[in-house]
Motif scaffolding. Structure first.
Motif, PDB file in Angstrom:
ATOM      1  N   ASN A  65      29.974  50.481  44.700  1.00 29.76           N
ATOM      2  CA  ASN A  65      28.794  50.646  43.849  1.00 29.76           C
ATOM      3  C   ASN A  65      28.643  49.556  42.801  1.00 29.76           C
ATOM      4  OD1 ASN A  65      27.943  53.024  45.155  1.00 29.76           O
ATOM      5  ND2 ASN A  65      29.395  54.245  43.950  1.00 29.76           N
ATOM      6  N   LEU A  66      29.494  48.543  42.840  1.00 24.99           N
ATOM      7  CA  LEU A  66      29.324  47.417  41.918  1.00 24.99           C
ATOM      8  C   LEU A  66      27.984  46.722  42.174  1.00 24.99           C
ATOM      9  CD1 LEU A  66      32.901  45.823  42.091  1.00 24.99           C
ATOM     10  CD2 LEU A  66      31.871  46.925  40.082  1.00 24.99           C
ATOM     11  N   ALA A  67      27.444  46.130  41.129  1.00 21.54           N
ATOM     12  CA  ALA A  67      26.158  45.432  41.246  1.00 21.54           C
ATOM     13  C   ALA A  67      26.266  44.243  42.195  1.00 21.54           C
ATOM     14  CB  ALA A  67      25.699  44.965  39.864  1.00 21.54           C
ATOM     15  N   ASN A  68      25.165  43.949  42.865  1.00 19.67           N
ATOM     16  CA  ASN A  68      24.997  42.819  43.786  1.00 19.67           C
ATOM     17  C   ASN A  68      25.754  42.985  45.096  1.00 19.67           C
ATOM     18  OD1 ASN A  68      23.028  40.848  43.282  1.00 19.67           O
ATOM     19  ND2 ASN A  68      24.520  39.205  43.475  1.00 19.67           N
ATOM     20  N   GLY A  90      35.579  43.696  40.606  1.00 16.74           N
ATOM     21  CA  GLY A  90      34.595  43.208  39.646  1.00 16.74           C
ATOM     22  C   GLY A  90      34.516  44.106  38.438  1.00 16.74           C
ATOM     23  N   ASP A  91      33.844  43.621  37.409  1.00 10.38           N
ATOM     24  CA  ASP A  91      33.643  44.384  36.180  1.00 10.38           C
ATOM     25  C   ASP A  91      32.145  44.618  36.019  1.00 10.38           C
ATOM     26  OD1 ASP A  91      33.769  45.602  33.750  1.00 10.38           O
ATOM     27  OD2 ASP A  91      34.330  43.811  32.611  1.00 10.38           O
ATOM     28  N   ALA A 147      34.727  39.661  43.806  1.00 12.93           N
ATOM     29  CA  ALA A 147      35.568  39.300  44.959  1.00 12.93           C
ATOM     30  C   ALA A 147      35.670  40.483  45.916  1.00 12.93           C
ATOM     31  CB  ALA A 147      36.970  38.884  44.495  1.00 12.93           C
ATOM     32  N   VAL A 148      36.045  40.167  47.141  1.00 12.60           N
ATOM     33  CA  VAL A 148      36.346  41.192  48.137  1.00 12.60           C
ATOM     34  C   VAL A 148      37.823  41.085  48.481  1.00 12.60           C
ATOM     35  CG1 VAL A 148      35.814  42.108  50.425  1.00 12.60           C
ATOM     36  CG2 VAL A 148      34.028  40.936  49.114  1.00 12.60           C
ATOM     37  N   THR A 162      48.000  44.320  58.823  1.00 11.40           N
ATOM     38  CA  THR A 162      49.325  43.697  58.853  1.00 11.40           C
ATOM     39  C   THR A 162      50.072  43.841  57.529  1.00 11.40           C
ATOM     40  OG1 THR A 162      48.464  41.549  58.120  1.00 11.40           O
ATOM     41  CG2 THR A 162      48.483  41.975  60.504  1.00 11.40           C
ATOM     42  N   GLY A 163      49.379  44.344  56.497  1.00 15.35           N
ATOM     43  CA  GLY A 163      50.003  44.454  55.192  1.00 15.35           C
ATOM     44  C   GLY A 163      49.874  43.206  54.346  1.00 15.35           C
ATOM     45  N   GLU A 164      49.200  42.183  54.871  1.00 11.58           N
ATOM     46  CA  GLU A 164      48.962  40.951  54.108  1.00 11.58           C
ATOM     47  C   GLU A 164      47.569  41.035  53.475  1.00 11.58           C
ATOM     48  OE1 GLU A 164      48.042  36.204  54.843  1.00 11.58           O
ATOM     49  OE2 GLU A 164      48.949  37.394  56.457  1.00 11.58           O
ATOM     50  N   PHE A 165      47.496  40.902  52.155  1.00 11.25           N
ATOM     51  CA  PHE A 165      46.233  41.042  51.430  1.00 11.25           C
ATOM     52  C   PHE A 165      45.882  39.743  50.693  1.00 11.25           C
ATOM     53  CE2 PHE A 165      48.008  45.257  51.895  1.00 11.25           C
ATOM     54  CZ  PHE A 165      46.920  46.036  52.209  1.00 11.25           C
ATOM     55  N   TYR A 166      44.606  39.499  50.544  1.00  8.54           N
ATOM     56  CA  TYR A 166      44.134  38.360  49.762  1.00  8.54           C
ATOM     57  C   TYR A 166      42.721  38.654  49.297  1.00  8.54           C
ATOM     58  CZ  TYR A 166      41.821  37.043  54.164  1.00  8.54           C
ATOM     59  OH  TYR A 166      41.068  37.042  55.300  1.00  8.54           O
ATOM     60  N   GLN A 167      42.208  37.833  48.389  1.00  8.06           N
ATOM     61  CA  GLN A 167      40.872  38.048  47.851  1.00  8.06           C
ATOM     62  C   GLN A 167      39.948  36.883  48.202  1.00  8.06           C
ATOM     63  OE1 GLN A 167      40.791  39.080  43.686  1.00  8.06           O
ATOM     64  NE2 GLN A 167      41.860  41.034  44.007  1.00  8.06           N
ATOM     65  N   VAL A 168      38.716  37.243  48.536  1.00 13.82           N
ATOM     66  CA  VAL A 168      37.680  36.254  48.831  1.00 13.82           C
ATOM     67  C   VAL A 168      36.664  36.310  47.697  1.00 13.82           C
ATOM     68  CG1 VAL A 168      35.887  35.529  50.444  1.00 13.82           C
ATOM     69  CG2 VAL A 168      37.985  36.607  51.310  1.00 13.82           C
ATOM     70  N   PRO A 169      36.479  35.226  46.941  1.00 18.36           N
ATOM     71  CA  PRO A 169      35.502  35.235  45.849  1.00 18.36           C
ATOM     72  C   PRO A 169      34.105  35.563  46.379  1.00 18.36           C
ATOM     73  CG  PRO A 169      36.900  33.280  45.737  1.00 18.36           C
ATOM     74  CD  PRO A 169      37.176  33.923  47.061  1.00 18.36           C
ATOM     75  N   ALA A 170      33.380  36.387  45.610  1.00 15.12           N
ATOM     76  CA  ALA A 170      32.035  36.772  46.057  1.00 15.12           C
ATOM     77  C   ALA A 170      31.218  37.282  44.878  1.00 15.12           C
ATOM     78  CB  ALA A 170      32.125  37.860  47.127  1.00 15.12           C
ATOM     79  N   GLY A 171      30.119  36.587  44.570  1.00 17.08           N
ATOM     80  CA  GLY A 171      29.180  37.073  43.563  1.00 17.08           C
ATOM     81  C   GLY A 171      28.031  37.836  44.194  1.00 17.08           C
ATOM     82  N   LEU A 172      27.975  37.811  45.537  1.00 18.95           N
ATOM     83  CA  LEU A 172      26.990  38.554  46.317  1.00 18.95           C
ATOM     84  C   LEU A 172      27.681  39.034  47.581  1.00 18.95           C
ATOM     85  CD1 LEU A 172      23.997  39.348  47.195  1.00 18.95           C
ATOM     86  CD2 LEU A 172      23.924  37.083  48.294  1.00 18.95           C
ATOM     87  N   VAL A 173      27.453  40.299  47.943  1.00 22.71           N
ATOM     88  CA  VAL A 173      28.009  40.844  49.179  1.00 22.71           C
ATOM     89  C   VAL A 173      26.892  41.554  49.935  1.00 22.71           C
ATOM     90  CG1 VAL A 173      29.612  42.498  50.221  1.00 22.71           C
ATOM     91  CG2 VAL A 173      30.344  41.140  48.250  1.00 22.71           C
ATOM     92  N   VAL A 174      26.786  41.269  51.230  1.00 19.95           N
ATOM     93  CA  VAL A 174      25.855  41.992  52.098  1.00 19.95           C
ATOM     94  C   VAL A 174      26.661  42.580  53.248  1.00 19.95           C
ATOM     95  CG1 VAL A 174      23.758  41.912  53.483  1.00 19.95           C
ATOM     96  CG2 VAL A 174      23.999  40.384  51.511  1.00 19.95           C
TER      97      VAL A 174
END
Length: 438
Positions: free
Chosen positions: A112-115, A275-276, A281-282, A297-309
Motif C-alpha cells: 500500500n505504499l505510494a506509487n 519505503g517510508d 525499493a523492492v 534460495t534464501g538469498e535476498f537483495y533489494q532493487v531500487p524503485a521509486g515506481l512499481v507496476v
C-alpha cells in the motif's frame, strides 16, 4: 423471437453477439450492456495505445453492432441500475462477458505504499479509462520496477521508455503523454520469478524493445540456459527466448548510447516493498526453477524503485446474485454455464488467459449451450419480453442509456479533438462522453 442479454461489450461480448446472430438470424434480439457509455472494453482500455493494428479488430465488432437485432446499451450498470434477477425475467439467456478489470494483489508487506500500481490501473491511466484518469503516477524517480513476465509487463516498460515522437499514430491520452514527457526514469527492471523458458512474452512484443530509440534491453547471459535446450520449446517461445539471447549479446557501447536501460531480472521473486510512505525499493528473493515452479534460495537483495507496476494478472468483478469463485477470481461456472439461463464467456469464464481471438470460440460455444438448453426445456419454451421490457423499465427509472448511434457521436468528437498524428483524443470523463453523445 429469442432475447439475449450480454453483459460487457468487449471482445467476448461481441463475439458472442456475432455467434447468436449467426445461430438465429432475424429471430434473435441481442442487447449488449456496458457500465460505460463507450464499447469495446479491453480493445479500448487494455490494448497498448501504440498497437493500433490490434485495436482494428473493433471494426469487426462494429459490423455486428450495426445490425438491427443487436443493440448497444451503454451507461447501464448491472447490479445497480438493473438487477440480475430482473434481467433473467426479461431475457431468455443472460451472458456475462465482463472480463477481468481488477488487479490481482501480490499480498506483500508494503503493497500500500505510494506509487505502487497494478497494471489494470496503470494501463487504464495511459489508455484513458475514466476510473483511472486521475491516477497521477510520480515519474520523477530514476528507477522503476515492473513485476511480471507477460506482454502487459512489456507494454508498461515500452510505454515508460518511448520518446514523444515514438507515440506518433498512438491514441495515448494527453495527460499521460505530458507526464511521460517529464519522466526522469533511467532504469526499468522487469522482475520475473522464473527463467527464460517460462516467460509468457510473445516474440513480436519482445522484438519491439530492440527498436526503441532511447532504451536498450539487457539480459544477464548467466540467466540463459544452454542454447541446445531451446530446441525442446514450442516455436513461439523459442523465438521469444531467441530475442532474450540477442539482448544478452548487445555490446556495452550500444547500451551506453541510450539513456534508458530495461533490465530483465529473472529468477527473482518480490517478497516485500520498502519505503517510508512512498516506495523506495523492492526486496527480492533469488529463486531456482524445480519442476516448473519457482523455489526460493534464501538469498535476498533489494532493487531500487521509486515506481512499481505489478503485472501479475487480473480478477473479474463480483456481481450480486451471480455465483463467484473467489479463489480463481472469476464467475463460478461449468464450461460456461453458471445457473439455468445464466452463462459466462471470455475472461469472466476462464480467468485472464489467451489472446483477444481466444474469446471467439468461447462465444460460439456458449451459444451452442443455449441452443441445447432451449431444446432440452431448461430455459422454457416461451419467449420473454426482452428489449421492450427493458426499455419500459429504463424509462420508468429514467436511465440515461447510450446507444451505438450515440457512441458514434462520441467517437466522432474524439477524432475531431485528436492532436496532430493521433487517431483520437479519448474522453476520460463519463459526463463528457454523455454530453458528446447528445
Amino acid at each position: 423471437m429469442r432475447h439475449i442479454a450480454i453483459i460487457g461489450s468487449g471482445p467476448a461480448g461481441y463475439y458472442t453477439a456475432e455467434a447468436a446472430q449467426k445461430q438465429w438470424g432475424e429471430d434473435v434480439c441481442v442487447d449488449v450492456f456496458d457500465i460505460l457509455p463507450v464499447p469495446y472494453g479491453l480493445i479500448r482500455f487494455g490494448v497498448a495505445p501504440d498497437h493500433q493494428s490490434i485495436k482494428g479488430v473493433s471494426r469487426r465488432y462494429e459490423k455486428t453492432a450495426l445490425n438491427e437485432n443487436v443493440r448497444f446499451v451503454g451507461n447501464v450498470a448491472v447490479g445497480r441500475d438493473i438487477t440480475v434477477p430482473e434481467l433473467q425475467s426479461l431475457y431468455d439467456a443472460v451472458i456475462f462477458a465482463t472480463g477481468a478489470p481488477n488487479d490481482r494483489e501480490l499480498g506483500l508487506e508494503g503493497e500500500n505504499l505510494a506509487n505502487i500500481f497494478g497494471s489494470a490501473a496503470f494501463v487504464g491511466w495511459y489508455n484513458g479509462h475514466p476510473k483511472f484518469a486521475d491516477l497521477d503516477p510520480d515519474l520523477s524517480a530514476r528507477e522503476a520496477v515492473v513485476i511480471g513476465m507477460g506482454n502487459v509487463a512489456l507494454d508498461v516498460a515500452r510505454i515508460l521508455s518511448k520518446t514523444e515522437a515514438e507515440f506518433e499514430g498512438a491514441d495515448i491520452v494527453t495527460h499521460a503523454l505530458e507526464s511521460l514527457r517529464e519522466s526522469r526514469i533511467e532504469k526499468i527492471t522487469i522482475l520475473g520469478r522464473r527463467g527464460p523458458h517460462q516467460i509468457m512474452m510473445t516474440p513480436k512484443e519482445l522484438g519491439e524493445l530492440a527498436a526503441l530509440e532511447r532504451a536498450s534491453p539487457r539480459v544477464d547471459i548467466q540467466d540463459l540456459p544452454d542454447q541446445e535446450e531451446d530446441a525442446l520449446l514450442e516455436p513461439g517461445l523459442r523465438k521469444s527466448v531467441a530475442h532474450l539471447r540477442s539482448f544478452a549479446a548487445i555490446p556495452e557501447d550500444i547500451h551506453a548510447e541510450k539513456p534508458i536501460e530495461i533490465e530483465f531480472d529473472m529468477f527473482a521473486s518480490p517478497v516485500r516493498f520498502v519505503g517510508d510512505g512512498k516506495v523506495q525499493a523492492v526486496e527480492v528473493e533469488r529463486t531456482k526453477v524445480e519442476s516448473g515452479r519457482a523455489v526460493g534460495t534464501g538469498e535476498f537483495y533489494q532493487v531500487p524503485a521509486g515506481l512499481v507496476v505489478s503485472c501479475i494478472g487480473y480478477r473479474s468483478s463480483p456481481i450480486p446474485d451471480v455465483p463467484f469463485d473467489e479463489r480463481a477470481g472469476r464467475f463460478a461456472n461449468d464450461a460456461g454455464r453458471i445457473l439455468p439461463g445464466m452463462y459466462c464467456v471470455g475472461w469472466a469464464r476462464r480467468g485472464p488467459s489467451g489472446t483477444i481471438g481466444t474469446n471467439r470460440p468461447d462465444g460460439y460455444d456458449v451459444v451452442e449451450k443455449i441452443v441445447e438448453d432451449l431444446e432440452s426445456g431448461v430455459l422454457g419454451r416461451k419467449g420473454k419480453s426482452g428489449r421492450a421490457g427493458f426499455d419500459a423499465l429504463a424509462e420508468e427509472r429514467k436511465l440515461d442509456v447510450v446507444t451505438f448511434r450515440d457512441w458514434k457521436k462520441i467517437e466522432e468528437a474524439e477524432e475531431q479533438a485528436a492532436r496532430e498524428g493521433a487517431p483520437r483524443e479519448k474522453f476520460v470523463d463519463i459526463e463528457a462522453m454523455i454530453r458528446a453523445s447528445r
